[in-house]
Design an enzyme around this catalytic site. Structure first.
Site, PDB file in Angstrom:
ATOM      1  N   PHE A  16      50.558  59.275  41.085  1.00  0.00           N
ATOM      2  CA  PHE A  16      49.311  60.048  41.234  1.00  0.00           C
ATOM      3  C   PHE A  16      48.342  59.360  42.217  1.00  0.00           C
ATOM      4  CE2 PHE A  16      45.072  60.498  38.848  1.00  0.00           C
ATOM      5  CZ  PHE A  16      44.646  61.568  39.613  1.00  0.00           C
ATOM      6  N   LEU A  40      60.534  55.727  41.434  1.00  0.00           N
ATOM      7  CA  LEU A  40      60.655  57.165  41.128  1.00  0.00           C
ATOM      8  C   LEU A  40      61.029  57.387  39.664  1.00  0.00           C
ATOM      9  CD1 LEU A  40      62.337  58.540  44.393  1.00  0.00           C
ATOM     10  CD2 LEU A  40      59.907  58.359  43.840  1.00  0.00           C
ATOM     11  N   THR A  41      60.199  56.871  38.776  1.00  0.00           N
ATOM     12  CA  THR A  41      60.347  57.172  37.349  1.00  0.00           C
ATOM     13  C   THR A  41      59.909  58.623  37.148  1.00  0.00           C
ATOM     14  OG1 THR A  41      58.056  56.623  36.764  1.00  0.00           O
ATOM     15  CG2 THR A  41      59.656  54.794  36.811  1.00  0.00           C
ATOM     16  N   ASP A  64      62.879  48.896  42.175  1.00  0.00           N
ATOM     17  CA  ASP A  64      62.158  48.552  40.952  1.00  0.00           C
ATOM     18  C   ASP A  64      61.484  47.190  41.116  1.00  0.00           C
ATOM     19  OD1 ASP A  64      61.616  47.831  38.186  1.00  0.00           O
ATOM     20  OD2 ASP A  64      62.971  49.498  37.694  1.00  0.00           O
ATOM     21  N   THR A 105      57.603  46.559  33.161  1.00  0.00           N
ATOM     22  CA  THR A 105      57.074  46.925  34.486  1.00  0.00           C
ATOM     23  C   THR A 105      55.718  46.265  34.757  1.00  0.00           C
ATOM     24  OG1 THR A 105      58.266  48.992  34.720  1.00  0.00           O
ATOM     25  CG2 THR A 105      56.156  48.868  35.834  1.00  0.00           C
ATOM     26  N   THR A 134      42.684  48.659  35.402  1.00  0.00           N
ATOM     27  CA  THR A 134      41.991  49.682  34.617  1.00  0.00           C
ATOM     28  C   THR A 134      40.836  49.099  33.820  1.00  0.00           C
ATOM     29  OG1 THR A 134      42.309  51.120  32.698  1.00  0.00           O
ATOM     30  CG2 THR A 134      43.787  49.291  32.865  1.00  0.00           C
ATOM     31  N   ASP A 135      39.877  49.969  33.480  1.00  0.00           N
ATOM     32  CA  ASP A 135      38.774  49.517  32.610  1.00  0.00           C
ATOM     33  C   ASP A 135      39.246  49.331  31.165  1.00  0.00           C
ATOM     34  OD1 ASP A 135      39.137  52.211  31.945  1.00  0.00           O
ATOM     35  OD2 ASP A 135      37.021  52.744  32.098  1.00  0.00           O
ATOM     36  N   GLU A 136      40.465  49.809  30.856  1.00  0.00           N
ATOM     37  CA  GLU A 136      40.928  49.732  29.464  1.00  0.00           C
ATOM     38  C   GLU A 136      41.160  48.296  29.016  1.00  0.00           C
ATOM     39  OE1 GLU A 136      43.677  52.813  28.331  1.00  0.00           O
ATOM     40  OE2 GLU A 136      42.961  54.129  29.920  1.00  0.00           O
ATOM     41  N   TYR A 159      49.411  49.546  26.479  1.00  0.00           N
ATOM     42  CA  TYR A 159      49.142  49.746  27.918  1.00  0.00           C
ATOM     43  C   TYR A 159      48.036  48.802  28.380  1.00  0.00           C
ATOM     44  CZ  TYR A 159      46.947  51.782  32.079  1.00  0.00           C
ATOM     45  OH  TYR A 159      46.373  51.958  33.324  1.00  0.00           O
ATOM     46  N   LYS A 163      48.190  45.643  31.079  1.00  0.00           N
ATOM     47  CA  LYS A 163      47.377  45.557  32.304  1.00  0.00           C
ATOM     48  C   LYS A 163      46.500  44.298  32.255  1.00  0.00           C
ATOM     49  CE  LYS A 163      47.191  48.177  35.306  1.00  0.00           C
ATOM     50  NZ  LYS A 163      47.997  48.367  36.542  1.00  0.00           N
ATOM     51  N   TYR A 216      42.721  64.836  20.113  1.00  0.00           N
ATOM     52  CA  TYR A 216      42.976  63.784  19.121  1.00  0.00           C
ATOM     53  C   TYR A 216      41.725  63.512  18.277  1.00  0.00           C
ATOM     54  CZ  TYR A 216      46.949  62.599  22.183  1.00  0.00           C
ATOM     55  OH  TYR A 216      48.088  62.633  22.944  1.00  0.00           O
ATOM     56  N   ASP A 289      44.995  61.625  15.084  1.00  0.00           N
ATOM     57  CA  ASP A 289      44.441  60.750  16.106  1.00  0.00           C
ATOM     58  C   ASP A 289      45.499  59.804  16.683  1.00  0.00           C
ATOM     59  OD1 ASP A 289      42.502  59.792  17.750  1.00  0.00           O
ATOM     60  OD2 ASP A 289      41.165  59.087  16.169  1.00  0.00           O
TER      61      ASP A 289
END
Ligand code: NAD
Ligand code: TYD
Length: 352
Positions: A16, A40-41, A64, A105, A134-136, A159, A163, A216, A289
């Site tokens: 994306f 190309l997953t 990969d 990965t 990411t902000d996560e 996730y 990261k 959720y 949730d």
């Protein structure tokens, strides 16, 4: 082909955000050779790049990032001087059902890339390893407050943990081996070409198909949304002007509770599809949730604004409208990516 000034490896360029970034760099910088490395997953799709595929400064290599020999061969073949690293497993729900794919990965793959760059750039200059994060990694906020670059890492999902681990490896390679690095941590992106497992494209697709919209929990979770083209402009800015060793938070100054966002999305879709008022909203259903669901993310993007002059340009209204138009105009793309085994995945897991 013009004189090549830089040889840039973009990982995850068929995904994306990566595809928008590749397009921007290939078109804006004809003197940069852009090598797109992607496994190309399910999330990678070369159709996202059909308009730049034949440009002379663009190359694609399928592979990969967990394959060290492959990475070394790419660095050698193209004399890579900079890396913009986006390749990742990127969906929180998948990280709950298959965390080890994220370790492989996001953690191992990033460490492999860092190791390869460190080895290859031992005697070279003007290199940059740019990690897109990411902000996560910062965990969850209460009702008030914003994530700044100084907020302590406190990841909750597999996730986010993967990261965070990869960010730590990037820093460790800078400290230990003097690898020239920069990191940016961005809020939730939306826009064309996003795989329809994330909230906005999933719900656009479901409204179109008259299927339920699974919110959720209580739907009061908050995210800060940024149009993907604003994000890739920020990446361009950090790549060219970011200070080595620094972190930049990137966000939209655009917080929405999921339920409010979904209501706006429903109204826009009803207008665009000329359906009766309230027909899309009637599809909303509250489902079980997500475990460990972070309550609120919100980014303070003032550092990049003040120091590098970047700020978001696309309003949420405009971005959402453009995004819906793109999905409605690209039914074949959508059908292609949700066909096959994937189609049953989210329904089985989450519409219970
Ligand atoms: P995406 O899932 O759409 O694309 C990921 C790409 O990486 C795909 O093309 C996939 O084929 C490729 N890939 C996955 N595993 C690979 C491997 N082992 N080797 C090589 N390629 C592999 O992701 P996205 O939403 O475009 O996110 C890109 C990056 O930006 C990720 O690192 C993500 O953590 C980060 N990010 C995303 C968001 C967001 O809202 N989407 C926000 C902040 C940061
Ligand atoms: P998502 O797009 O998966 O991004 P992230 O989890 O990385 O923030 O989800 C955005 C928000 O929407 C998050 O609070 C979870 C919620 N959500 C739903 O309520 N239903 C869904 O089907 C999905 C995919 C997400």
């Amino acid at each position: 082909m013009p004189n090549i000034e830089r040889n840039i490896l973009i990982t995850g360029g068929a995904g994306f955000i990566g595809s928008h970034l590749v397009r921007l760099f290939v078109r804006r910088y004809p003197n940069y050779r852009i090598v797109n490395l992607d496994a190309l997953t399910y999330a990678g799709n070369l159709d996202n790049l059909s308009d730049v595929a034949s440009q002379s400064n663009y190359l694609f290599r399928k592979g990969d990032i967990t394959d060290v020999a492959f990475l070394e061969a790419i660095f050698k073949e193209f004399d890579i001087d900079s890396v913009i690293h986006l390749a990742a497993e990127s969906h929180v729900d998948r990280s709950i059902s298959d965390p080890m794919a994220f370790v492989r990965t996001n953690v191992m793959g990033t460490a492999n890339l860092l190791q390869t760059a460190t080895k290859y750039w031992r005697n070279t200059q003007n290199n940059l390893f740019y990690h897109i994060s990411t902000d996560e990694v910062y965990g969850s906020l209460g009702k008030t407050g914003l994530f700044t670059e100084k907020t302590a890492y406190d990841p909750n999902s597999p996730y986010a943990a993967s990261k965070a681990a990869s960010d730590h490896f990037v820093r460790a390679y800078a400290q230990t081996y003097d690898l020239p690095v920069v990191i940016s941590n961005c809020s939730n992106n939306y826009g064309p070409n996003q795989f329809p497992e994330k909230l906005i494209p999933l719900f656009i697709n479901n409204i179109k198909e008259n299927e339920e919209l699974p919110l959720y929990g209580d739907g009061q979770y908050t995210r800060d949304w940024l149009y993907v083209l604003d994000h890739v402009e920020a990446i361009d800015t950090v790549f060219h002007q970011g200070k080595l060793g620094e972190t930049y938070n990137i966000g939209g100054f655009n917080e929405w509770k999921n339920i409010d966002l979904v209501r706006v999305l429903c109204q826009l879709m009803e207008e665009k599809l000329q359906r009766p008022k309230g027909s899309a909203e009637a599809l909303i259903c509250f489902v079980k949730d997500r475990p460990g669901h972070d309550r609120r993310y919100a980014i303070d993007a003032n550092k990049i604004k003040k120091e590098l002059g970047w700020e978001p340009r696309v309003t949420f209204e405009e971005g959402l409208s453009k995004t819906i138009d793109w999905y409605l105009a690209n039914a074949a793309w959508l059908e292609n990516v949700v066909s096959g085994a994937y189609k049953n995945y989210y329904k089985k897991q989450y519409l219970t």
